[in-house]
Design a protein around this motif. Structure first.
Motif, mmCIF file in Angstrom:
data_model
loop_
_atom_site.group_PDB
_atom_site.id
_atom_site.type_symbol
_atom_site.label_atom_id
_atom_site.label_comp_id
_atom_site.label_asym_id
_atom_site.label_seq_id
_atom_site.Cartn_x
_atom_site.Cartn_y
_atom_site.Cartn_z
ATOM 1 N N UNK A 19 0.848 -1.192 0.000
ATOM 2 C CA UNK A 19 0.000 0.000 0.000
ATOM 3 C C UNK A 19 0.882 1.239 0.000
ATOM 4 N N UNK A 20 0.483 2.234 -0.788
ATOM 5 C CA UNK A 20 1.172 3.521 -0.805
ATOM 6 C C UNK A 20 0.179 4.592 -0.380
ATOM 7 N N UNK A 21 0.542 5.358 0.636
ATOM 8 C CA UNK A 21 -0.324 6.436 1.117
ATOM 9 C C UNK A 21 -0.054 7.691 0.295
ATOM 10 N N UNK A 22 -1.108 8.305 -0.201
ATOM 11 C CA UNK A 22 -1.027 9.552 -0.957
ATOM 12 C C UNK A 22 -1.655 10.645 -0.108
ATOM 13 N N UNK A 23 -0.921 11.687 0.140
ATOM 14 C CA UNK A 23 -1.395 12.776 0.999
ATOM 15 C C UNK A 23 -1.699 14.006 0.163
#
Length: 70
Positions: free
Chosen positions: A45-49
């Protein structure tokens, strides 16, 4: 050219992924065998802010190497 142990394969896949800025650890890599075929899969999973809208992107990747000499 003998097959590598599963743990060595996991480490190699995780290292190559990290070299490409893909955030996976060896524990996330699954190695499977079916006769002479080799399968490798992992999920991350990659968190995008983004301003006002943070979210996670989920990836599931896999590949299978089919031995043509079965």
């Amino acid at each position: 050219n003998f097959p590598k142990p599963d743990d060595e394969t996991r480490m190699a896949v995780a290292q190559k992924a990290q070299d490409c800025n893909v955030p996976i650890a060896p524990e996330q890599v699954t190695v499977t065998h079916d006769r002479a075929d080799l399968g490798i899969s992992f999920a991350y999973t990659v968190h995008i802010d983004m301003p006002g809208y943070p979210f996670d992107l989920h990836f599931n990747d896999s590949t299978t190497n089919h031995n043509v000499m079965k």
